[in-house]
Design a protein around this motif. Sequence first.
Motif, PDB file in Angstrom:
ATOM      1  N   MET A 258       0.821  -1.205   0.000  1.00  0.00           N
ATOM      2  CA  MET A 258       0.000   0.000   0.000  1.00  0.00           C
ATOM      3  C   MET A 258       0.859   1.261   0.000  1.00  0.00           C
ATOM      4  SD  MET A 258      -3.040  -0.795  -0.456  1.00  0.00           S
ATOM      5  CE  MET A 258      -3.615   0.882  -0.314  1.00  0.00           C
ATOM      6  N   SER A 259       2.025   1.194   0.623  1.00  0.00           N
ATOM      7  CA  SER A 259       2.933   2.343   0.580  1.00  0.00           C
ATOM      8  C   SER A 259       3.400   2.615  -0.841  1.00  0.00           C
ATOM      9  CB  SER A 259       4.149   2.103   1.486  1.00  0.00           C
ATOM     10  OG  SER A 259       3.782   2.137   2.842  1.00  0.00           O
ATOM     11  N   ILE A 260       3.617   1.545  -1.618  1.00  0.00           N
ATOM     12  CA  ILE A 260       4.022   1.701  -3.010  1.00  0.00           C
ATOM     13  C   ILE A 260       2.936   2.431  -3.793  1.00  0.00           C
ATOM     14  CG2 ILE A 260       4.479   0.453  -5.160  1.00  0.00           C
ATOM     15  CD1 ILE A 260       5.776  -1.749  -3.409  1.00  0.00           C
ATOM     16  N   VAL A 261       1.701   1.941  -3.672  1.00  0.00           N
ATOM     17  CA  VAL A 261       0.583   2.552  -4.399  1.00  0.00           C
ATOM     18  C   VAL A 261       0.389   4.001  -3.953  1.00  0.00           C
ATOM     19  CG1 VAL A 261      -1.911   2.460  -4.807  1.00  0.00           C
ATOM     20  CG2 VAL A 261      -0.570   0.339  -4.733  1.00  0.00           C
ATOM     21  N   ALA A 262       0.434   4.228  -2.637  1.00  0.00           N
ATOM     22  CA  ALA A 262       0.167   5.569  -2.101  1.00  0.00           C
ATOM     23  C   ALA A 262       1.254   6.564  -2.480  1.00  0.00           C
ATOM     24  CB  ALA A 262       0.028   5.498  -0.581  1.00  0.00           C
TER      25      ALA A 262
ATOM     26  N   PHE B  30      10.339  -0.214  -1.644  1.00  0.00           N
ATOM     27  CA  PHE B  30       9.321  -0.880  -0.842  1.00  0.00           C
ATOM     28  C   PHE B  30       8.935  -2.230  -1.434  1.00  0.00           C
ATOM     29  CE2 PHE B  30       7.477   3.308   1.033  1.00  0.00           C
ATOM     30  CZ  PHE B  30       8.555   3.364   1.904  1.00  0.00           C
ATOM     31  N   LEU B  31       8.901  -2.306  -2.762  1.00  0.00           N
ATOM     32  CA  LEU B  31       8.618  -3.598  -3.391  1.00  0.00           C
ATOM     33  C   LEU B  31       9.688  -4.606  -2.995  1.00  0.00           C
ATOM     34  CD1 LEU B  31       6.927  -5.291  -5.303  1.00  0.00           C
ATOM     35  CD2 LEU B  31       8.315  -4.417  -7.208  1.00  0.00           C
TER      36      LEU B  31
ATOM     37  N   GLY C 157      -2.009  -1.972   7.053  1.00  0.00           N
ATOM     38  CA  GLY C 157      -2.197  -1.527   5.682  1.00  0.00           C
ATOM     39  C   GLY C 157      -2.728  -0.105   5.602  1.00  0.00           C
ATOM     40  N   ILE C 158      -3.686   0.240   6.477  1.00  0.00           N
ATOM     41  CA  ILE C 158      -4.237   1.603   6.498  1.00  0.00           C
ATOM     42  C   ILE C 158      -3.150   2.606   6.880  1.00  0.00           C
ATOM     43  CG2 ILE C 158      -5.870   3.127   7.696  1.00  0.00           C
ATOM     44  CD1 ILE C 158      -7.725   0.677   7.925  1.00  0.00           C
ATOM     45  N   TYR C 159      -2.392   2.265   7.901  1.00  0.00           N
ATOM     46  CA  TYR C 159      -1.259   3.118   8.291  1.00  0.00           C
ATOM     47  C   TYR C 159      -0.310   3.344   7.118  1.00  0.00           C
ATOM     48  CZ  TYR C 159       3.746   2.990   9.261  1.00  0.00           C
ATOM     49  OH  TYR C 159       5.099   3.164   9.176  1.00  0.00           O
ATOM     50  N   SER C 160      -0.072   2.292   6.338  1.00  0.00           N
ATOM     51  CA  SER C 160       0.930   2.372   5.270  1.00  0.00           C
ATOM     52  C   SER C 160       0.495   3.300   4.140  1.00  0.00           C
ATOM     53  CB  SER C 160       1.238   0.977   4.718  1.00  0.00           C
ATOM     54  OG  SER C 160       0.120   0.429   4.044  1.00  0.00           O
ATOM     55  N   ILE C 161      -0.802   3.559   3.975  1.00  0.00           N
ATOM     56  CA  ILE C 161      -1.248   4.542   2.985  1.00  0.00           C
ATOM     57  C   ILE C 161      -0.701   5.920   3.362  1.00  0.00           C
ATOM     58  CG2 ILE C 161      -3.242   5.708   1.962  1.00  0.00           C
ATOM     59  CD1 ILE C 161      -4.836   3.135   2.401  1.00  0.00           C
ATOM     60  N   GLY C 162      -0.851   6.278   4.634  1.00  0.00           N
ATOM     61  CA  GLY C 162      -0.313   7.546   5.102  1.00  0.00           C
ATOM     62  C   GLY C 162       1.190   7.604   4.980  1.00  0.00           C
ATOM     63  N   PHE C 163       1.851   6.488   5.276  1.00  0.00           N
ATOM     64  CA  PHE C 163       3.306   6.447   5.171  1.00  0.00           C
ATOM     65  C   PHE C 163       3.739   6.679   3.724  1.00  0.00           C
ATOM     66  CE2 PHE C 163       7.454   4.390   4.829  1.00  0.00           C
ATOM     67  CZ  PHE C 163       8.102   4.884   5.955  1.00  0.00           C
ATOM     68  N   GLY C 164       3.019   6.073   2.785  1.00  0.00           N
ATOM     69  CA  GLY C 164       3.355   6.253   1.380  1.00  0.00           C
ATOM     70  C   GLY C 164       3.138   7.680   0.904  1.00  0.00           C
ATOM     71  N   LEU C 165       2.035   8.317   1.333  1.00  0.00           N
ATOM     72  CA  LEU C 165       1.758   9.700   0.942  1.00  0.00           C
ATOM     73  C   LEU C 165       2.805  10.658   1.499  1.00  0.00           C
ATOM     74  CD1 LEU C 165      -2.128   9.889   1.424  1.00  0.00           C
ATOM     75  CD2 LEU C 165      -0.877   9.737  -0.735  1.00  0.00           C
ATOM     76  N   ALA C 166       3.399  10.300   2.631  1.00  0.00           N
ATOM     77  CA  ALA C 166       4.391  11.179   3.256  1.00  0.00           C
ATOM     78  C   ALA C 166       5.641  11.350   2.406  1.00  0.00           C
ATOM     79  CB  ALA C 166       4.778  10.629   4.630  1.00  0.00           C
ATOM     80  N   ILE C 167       5.934  10.381   1.569  1.00  0.00           N
ATOM     81  CA  ILE C 167       7.199  10.392   0.835  1.00  0.00           C
ATOM     82  C   ILE C 167       7.233  11.474  -0.242  1.00  0.00           C
ATOM     83  CG2 ILE C 167       8.677   9.022  -0.690  1.00  0.00           C
ATOM     84  CD1 ILE C 167       7.695   6.585   1.076  1.00  0.00           C
TER      85      ILE C 167
END
Length: 419
Positions: free
Chosen positions: A58-62, A354-355, A107-117
């Motif tokens: 999810m971090s990758i997608v986000a 991340f992948l 997984g929900i947390y990781s969306i925010g983590f991905g957007l942070a980048i």
Amino acid sequence: MQRPQKLPLMTFLVIMTIGIGYVQQMAPSPILSVLSEYYQLAGQDALLNLSVSITFPMSIVACLAGGILESRLGIRKLYLGTQFFLTAGVLLNFWSPTYPLFLLARGIYSIGFGLAIPFIGSAIMNWYTGRARDTMNTLNGMFPFIGTVISFALMLPLSNLLGSWKVAMGIWGVVLLALMIVWLVCIRAADIPQSAVVELPERGIYRNLWRRKNIKLLCLVFIMDFFCYSYMVVVLPTLIAEGGGMDPSVANLCAALAFPLIGLVGSILGGAVMSKTGRRKPILIVGQILKFVGVTVLISTVSFSVPLALVGTAIYGIGNGMWMPVLYTMCMELKDMTPSRSGAAFALFNATAFLSGFVSPTIGGWLTTFLTGIAPVTDAVAAHAFGLKWSLFLFGFVNLVSFIIGFFLDETRPGGADS
């Protein structure tokens, strides 16, 4: 470039939010044994390691989506999205009765983590110049180490103190909620210069970036780096505890001191040398070979000398830390880079890494299980330590690949490279 009016407060809020995000990224690692017992996952290393690596898809997608959304929504709204998903995911740790629900919260947390980048990439290029930008890029390279130090040092003691691992993980969400409220109340769109809020959307932004040789090569280096890093962070406390015959709490503290804390020193060193000399490429190359040497020393000595193993871990930490400021600075110094392109480059680097980080703990878990089964010892703990040790040794060789890749990079310096 106009300096934001409330830059000190904005900087504080950003550092705290992203710092906690990194604390949560590896938070399950020092309490793997607790999670294994709670969710009855004994003997299932690959599934247990998923508690860390599940965040990566999810971090990758986000982060890839965030690289596009930044120029459409603006930097303030992107940061709000970061805060919302980080907060929601971390707070859900208070309630996770089954392992699938725990993974859902992660997984929900990781969306925010991905957007942070992409947010932090754009923010650094938008809000800071000169040495301030070097400092923020250095700090950005330090975030993984700061977060891992705090996780390794505090997560197990917090679990014991608060009587629950769920509370120890979820309490960080309360802090994130407070930070989000402060941002909503105190930082308005008018506080951010217009150039930092609105930028014409660019079609094919990732295609533009991928045509650049340095971007491709930096992606490859980060893939190799994260493949080893992600697995090492997951297994290091357990390896030191089982391989060195130490109490898990002491092993967590030793791991925190020897790896991420020393990694902070490496990041500061790399940032300082980069700022003083104006050179980038040599720092990256030296960092890769130090990582290989460190892993080799660690696995060669952990069975008979924990202090020597920690020296090897520290060598790895220095190498792993010193090249991170270089990664983020080099992409900003390429020709025709804009804040949105910088944020998208950060997203591209991290998405590919991340992948790699997603698959490596699973591959490592399978490899550990196989090597444990053929270990030349009968004791179960010693056999598992054998599996961890030699699987990590094999993972260490990817650092030699990134060492070779480093020689093909073009030196940048401010405005010094076109590719």
